[in-house]
Design an enzyme around this catalytic site. Structure first.
Site, mmCIF file in Angstrom:
data_model
loop_
_atom_site.group_PDB
_atom_site.id
_atom_site.type_symbol
_atom_site.label_atom_id
_atom_site.label_comp_id
_atom_site.label_asym_id
_atom_site.label_seq_id
_atom_site.Cartn_x
_atom_site.Cartn_y
_atom_site.Cartn_z
ATOM 1 N N HIS A 95 83.435 68.447 -60.684
ATOM 2 C CA HIS A 95 82.014 68.169 -60.435
ATOM 3 C C HIS A 95 81.166 69.441 -60.477
ATOM 4 O O HIS A 95 80.053 69.441 -60.999
ATOM 5 C CB HIS A 95 81.867 67.469 -59.077
ATOM 6 C CG HIS A 95 80.599 66.697 -58.956
ATOM 7 N ND1 HIS A 95 80.436 65.438 -59.468
ATOM 8 C CD2 HIS A 95 79.416 67.041 -58.403
ATOM 9 C CE1 HIS A 95 79.216 65.023 -59.233
ATOM 10 N NE2 HIS A 95 78.573 65.970 -58.574
ATOM 11 N N ASN A 155 82.774 66.211 -66.487
ATOM 12 C CA ASN A 155 83.075 66.152 -65.052
ATOM 13 C C ASN A 155 84.574 66.039 -64.817
ATOM 14 O O ASN A 155 85.129 66.690 -63.932
ATOM 15 C CB ASN A 155 82.392 64.931 -64.426
ATOM 16 C CG ASN A 155 81.063 65.297 -63.788
ATOM 17 O OD1 ASN A 155 80.814 66.455 -63.486
ATOM 18 N ND2 ASN A 155 80.206 64.306 -63.597
ATOM 19 N N GLU A 161 72.338 62.816 -66.026
ATOM 20 C CA GLU A 161 72.353 63.801 -67.123
ATOM 21 C C GLU A 161 71.354 63.406 -68.197
ATOM 22 O O GLU A 161 71.554 63.634 -69.383
ATOM 23 C CB GLU A 161 73.762 63.981 -67.717
ATOM 24 C CG GLU A 161 74.725 62.852 -67.438
ATOM 25 C CD GLU A 161 74.440 61.600 -68.259
ATOM 26 O OE1 GLU A 161 73.664 60.753 -67.750
ATOM 27 O OE2 GLU A 161 74.989 61.459 -69.367
ATOM 28 N N ASP A 194 70.061 62.671 -73.461
ATOM 29 C CA ASP A 194 71.149 62.371 -72.520
ATOM 30 C C ASP A 194 72.406 63.085 -73.030
ATOM 31 O O ASP A 194 72.748 63.008 -74.209
ATOM 32 C CB ASP A 194 71.355 60.841 -72.492
ATOM 33 C CG ASP A 194 72.422 60.414 -71.505
ATOM 34 O OD1 ASP A 194 72.060 59.847 -70.460
ATOM 35 O OD2 ASP A 194 73.625 60.648 -71.783
ATOM 36 N N ASP A 240 77.998 70.270 -62.801
ATOM 37 C CA ASP A 240 76.714 70.814 -62.325
ATOM 38 C C ASP A 240 76.308 72.043 -63.147
ATOM 39 O O ASP A 240 75.145 72.206 -63.521
ATOM 40 C CB ASP A 240 76.815 71.214 -60.842
ATOM 41 C CG ASP A 240 76.826 69.984 -59.933
ATOM 42 O OD1 ASP A 240 76.650 68.867 -60.463
ATOM 43 O OD2 ASP A 240 77.010 70.152 -58.708
HETATM 44 P P1 GH3 Z 1 77.321 58.847 -72.881
HETATM 45 O O1 GH3 Z 1 77.692 59.738 -74.028
HETATM 46 O O2 GH3 Z 1 77.351 57.412 -73.302
HETATM 47 O O3 GH3 Z 1 76.025 59.222 -72.282
HETATM 48 O O4 GH3 Z 1 78.464 58.986 -71.817
HETATM 49 P P2 GH3 Z 1 78.383 59.718 -70.421
HETATM 50 O O5 GH3 Z 1 79.748 59.929 -69.919
HETATM 51 O O6 GH3 Z 1 77.557 60.953 -70.571
HETATM 52 O O7 GH3 Z 1 77.521 58.710 -69.568
HETATM 53 P P3 GH3 Z 1 77.773 57.937 -68.225
HETATM 54 O O8 GH3 Z 1 76.456 57.340 -67.880
HETATM 55 O O9 GH3 Z 1 78.923 56.988 -68.400
HETATM 56 O O10 GH3 Z 1 78.187 59.011 -67.159
HETATM 57 C C1 GH3 Z 1 77.273 59.896 -66.606
HETATM 58 C C2 GH3 Z 1 77.987 60.698 -65.552
HETATM 59 O O11 GH3 Z 1 77.163 61.720 -65.033
HETATM 60 C C3 GH3 Z 1 78.402 59.873 -64.361
HETATM 61 C C4 GH3 Z 1 78.022 60.692 -63.152
HETATM 62 O O12 GH3 Z 1 79.125 60.887 -62.301
HETATM 63 C C5 GH3 Z 1 77.613 62.021 -63.724
HETATM 64 N N1 GH3 Z 1 76.559 62.656 -62.987
HETATM 65 C C6 GH3 Z 1 75.328 62.192 -62.680
HETATM 66 N N2 GH3 Z 1 74.628 63.117 -61.979
HETATM 67 C C7 GH3 Z 1 75.427 64.195 -61.836
HETATM 68 C C8 GH3 Z 1 75.263 65.454 -61.190
HETATM 69 O O13 GH3 Z 1 74.235 65.793 -60.619
HETATM 70 N N3 GH3 Z 1 76.308 66.339 -61.253
HETATM 71 C C9 GH3 Z 1 77.455 66.014 -61.890
HETATM 72 N N4 GH3 Z 1 78.419 66.916 -61.921
HETATM 73 N N5 GH3 Z 1 77.655 64.822 -62.480
HETATM 74 C C10 GH3 Z 1 76.643 63.920 -62.464
HETATM 75 MG MG MG Z 2 75.504 60.738 -71.006
HETATM 76 MG MG MG Z 3 73.139 58.854 -68.804
#
Ligand code: GH3
Ligand code: MG
Ligand code: MG
Length: 381
Positions: A271, A266, A301, A258, A275
């Site tokens: 965004h 982001n 992610e 992850d 991506d």
């Molecule tokens: P951690 O180190 O604890 O994993 O923190 P994190 O910020 O990586 O984890 P968190 O689960 O809080 O946030 C994941 C983010 O990923 C939130 C969501 O908006 C973003 N995300 C999920 N899918 C996509 C995508 O397809 N594209 C983009 N740009 N962002 C995405």
């Molecule tokens: Mg994460």
């Molecule tokens: Mg995650």
């Protein structure tokens, strides 16, 4: 009555080829991914029809048109067919060998007396060679997506057409059928064979286009649209299949990872930048994987890497390789450069585990331990 038979058969052949031209032209408009091969094949069919038209007009039209040009159009149509096969598979073959052959045949045809027996011999040598190369190329390309035997079976109609052209060449070399419009048995049989050949050739190439379309659709259903990694369902199916082999002594390892603080990426890059980071991660991970390994996007992610036959030390090594590669290759997005890191959890499947969900859970828990321990590290569970 018999006198008119070659002309009637020539007309039937031309009609079929013109119909095939229309079908390919229409397919080219409908199938946006197969425009190029469809256009090449529409041109090949219309040129072959025009070549037969030239033959039908021998003695009526200008000799240069009904002999030299008719032969050249026939050879050109096989050049187009030869180029269409890689185009169907979204690849390009160099034009120069075909163009060189066309040039040599064209010069040889210009050097021999018009209407001589050498003209069809030169013509069929060039067409036979082009078709043989085309069939061999199709077989080689099909072997990349199918077992050798199946690839050969799929390419066999093309070898059949090449064989028929070479058979006709041997007939011509022994002095039979050099004047196609003479109503002898060999010519009538050949004109029937041309009809069958056109049908087989067009049907086989249409089947290849259909096959490519099906493979493309299958790929769309298996892949994540953003990163082109396997989607969760396809990855789950692979995992289940691999788990089914456990009882037979074939183990596997699973890595779950992850991206760290992805929300911040982001927030800082937007965004679209996020991506790009996901696509970058997939590229870097794929550079660290063996051919047998599989990468899937589990969601957001979070990704999974399936390592068939993997043991714990090998899987830890692979995860560590991925972790350090990610640090070593920063993402370049617009004017910015950003180093990504990820947390990794590794689990090796145990025979006692009923289903792959248990293995996934252990890898997931290990990944969360890596997060809790400060991120950018590998843990196993
Ligand atoms: P951690 O180190 O604890 O994993 O923190 P994190 O910020 O990586 O984890 P968190 O689960 O809080 O946030 C994941 C983010 O990923 C939130 C969501 O908006 C973003 N995300 C999920 N899918 C996509 C995508 O397809 N594209 C983009 N740009 N962002 C995405
Ligand atoms: Mg994460
Ligand atoms: Mg995650």
């Amino acid at each position: 009555m018999l006198e008119a038979l070659p002309l009637t058969l020539l007309a039937a052949n031309m009609l079929f080829l013109l119909a095939a031209t229309l079908v390919w032209a229409a397919l080219g408009r409908v199938l946006s991914g197969s425009q190029r091969p469809a256009l090449l094949l529409a041109l090949a069919n219309v040129l072959l029809a025009a070549s037969l038209g030239g033959i039908a007009l021998r003695g009526i039209a200008w000799d240069l048109l009904s002999f030299w040009a008719a032969n050249m159009m026939a050879i050109t149509s096989f050049v187009l067919i030869r180029q269409a096969v890689p185009a169907i598979m979204d690849e390009r073959a160099p034009w120069w060998p075909s163009a060189l052959l066309l040039g040599i045949a064209g010069s040889a045809l210009a050097l021999v007396p018009i209407g001589s027996d050498w003209m069809p011999i030169i013509n069929f040598s060039a067409m036979g060679l082009l078709m043989l190369v085309c069939a061999g190329d199709a077989w080689r390309r099909l072997r990349q997506i199918a077992r050798n035997g199946l690839a050969l079976a799929l390419a066999s109609p093309l070898f059949l057409v090449a064989g028929l052209l070479i058979l006709r060449l041997t007939m011509l070399l022994s002095g039979h059928g050099t004047r196609l419009r003479d109503a002898d048995g060999a010519n009538v049989a050949w004109l029937w064979a041309v009809l069958v050949m056109s049908l087989v050739l067009n049907a086989t190439l249409a089947f290849f286009v259909l096959m490519r379309l099906i493979l493309h659709i299958r790929r769309l259903t298996e892949r994540d649209a953003l990163t082109d990694a396997l989607n969760r369902r396809a990855f789950g199916e692979l995992l289940a299949r691999e788990h089914g082999q456990l009882g037979r002594g074939r183990g596997y390892a699973l890595v779950v990872l992850d991206i760290d603080h992805f929300k911040r990426i982001n927030d800082s890059l937007g965004h679209a930048g996020g991506d790009a980071a996901l696509r970058h991660l997939v590229q870097v991970l794929q550079g660290c994987m063996r051919e047998a390994d599989h990468l899937g996007r589990l969601g957001g992610e979070e990704f999974g890497v399936l390592l068939p036959l993997g043991d714990l030390s090998g899987a830890l090594c692979a995860a560590e390789r991925m972790r350090s590669a990610l640090l070593a290759k920063p993402l370049h997005w617009q004017d910015q450069s950003l180093t990504l890191s990820a947390s990794f959890g590794v689990a090796v499947a145990a025979v006692a585990e009923k289903d792959p969900d248990a293995v996934m859970l252990r890898a997931d828990q290990a990944m969360y331990r890596a997060k809790a321990a400060g991120r950018n590290r590998v843990e196993f569970g």
